[in-house]
Design a protein around this motif. Sequence first.
Motif, PDB file in Angstrom:
ATOM      1  N   ARG A  16      45.943  11.005  16.973  1.00 24.16           N
ATOM      2  CA  ARG A  16      45.677  11.285  18.387  1.00 24.16           C
ATOM      3  C   ARG A  16      46.320  10.241  19.288  1.00 24.16           C
ATOM      4  O   ARG A  16      46.889  10.571  20.313  1.00 24.16           O
ATOM      5  N   ASN A  17      46.199   8.960  18.948  1.00 22.97           N
ATOM      6  CA  ASN A  17      46.770   7.921  19.795  1.00 22.97           C
ATOM      7  C   ASN A  17      48.275   8.071  19.894  1.00 22.97           C
ATOM      8  O   ASN A  17      48.840   7.942  20.971  1.00 22.97           O
ATOM      9  N   GLY A  20      49.253  10.887  22.251  1.00 24.15           N
ATOM     10  CA  GLY A  20      49.183  10.512  23.663  1.00 24.15           C
ATOM     11  C   GLY A  20      50.394   9.696  24.074  1.00 24.15           C
ATOM     12  O   GLY A  20      50.955   9.877  25.160  1.00 24.15           O
ATOM     13  N   GLU A  21      50.790   8.786  23.199  1.00 21.02           N
ATOM     14  CA  GLU A  21      51.980   7.970  23.466  1.00 21.02           C
ATOM     15  C   GLU A  21      53.222   8.852  23.517  1.00 21.02           C
ATOM     16  O   GLU A  21      54.075   8.678  24.388  1.00 21.02           O
ATOM     17  N   SER A  31      49.721  16.782  24.886  1.00 22.31           N
ATOM     18  CA  SER A  31      49.717  16.040  23.623  1.00 22.31           C
ATOM     19  C   SER A  31      49.296  16.952  22.465  1.00 22.31           C
ATOM     20  O   SER A  31      49.181  16.514  21.335  1.00 22.31           O
ATOM     21  N   GLY A  52      45.622  14.650  30.374  1.00 24.34           N
ATOM     22  CA  GLY A  52      45.662  13.226  30.112  1.00 24.34           C
ATOM     23  C   GLY A  52      44.327  12.555  29.868  1.00 24.34           C
ATOM     24  O   GLY A  52      44.250  11.346  29.755  1.00 24.34           O
ATOM     25  N   GLY A  54      42.306  13.218  27.200  1.00 22.81           N
ATOM     26  CA  GLY A  54      42.195  12.920  25.783  1.00 22.81           C
ATOM     27  C   GLY A  54      41.412  13.915  24.967  1.00 22.81           C
ATOM     28  O   GLY A  54      41.161  13.706  23.800  1.00 22.81           O
ATOM     29  N   SER A  56      41.405  17.797  23.593  1.00 16.50           N
ATOM     30  CA  SER A  56      42.143  19.045  23.438  1.00 16.50           C
ATOM     31  C   SER A  56      41.156  20.200  23.349  1.00 16.50           C
ATOM     32  O   SER A  56      40.314  20.247  22.455  1.00 16.50           O
ATOM     33  N   PHE A  77      37.122  12.769  19.682  1.00 16.68           N
ATOM     34  CA  PHE A  77      38.093  12.458  20.727  1.00 16.68           C
ATOM     35  C   PHE A  77      37.884  11.089  21.354  1.00 16.68           C
ATOM     36  O   PHE A  77      38.824  10.463  21.814  1.00 16.68           O
ATOM     37  N   PHE A  78      36.626  10.658  21.424  1.00 15.51           N
ATOM     38  CA  PHE A  78      36.288   9.401  22.074  1.00 15.51           C
ATOM     39  C   PHE A  78      35.424   8.570  21.133  1.00 15.51           C
ATOM     40  O   PHE A  78      34.199   8.500  21.295  1.00 15.51           O
TER      41      PHE A  78
END
Length: 88
Positions: A16-17, A20-21, A31, A52, A54, A56, A77-78
């Motif tokens: 996931r990170n 995003g990048e 993403s 943006g 985070g 989906s 996700f978090f």
Amino acid sequence: MQTARDMYWKSMWETRNSRGEAKEILNLPSSCFTVQTLENEVRFLCKGIGHGVGLSQYTARKMAGKKKKYEEILNYFFPELKLKEIGN
């Protein structure tokens, strides 16, 4: 048949990170994407337009379809999120 290049791109953008990048670096609309490698090119096939934040919607819906609880979905996700009850 997967080539070494296919495996490289898959591992590079799988988390996931990193997604995003990749969205930011490559100026992708979302993403939520898959990577397709052809002879001399790499394609990023995006699904939707990301906001943006985070989360989906597609992945959250899939998880809900697998009977995951909302706490599990949010924590996916978090991971640093702490849920607590407020008021009655």
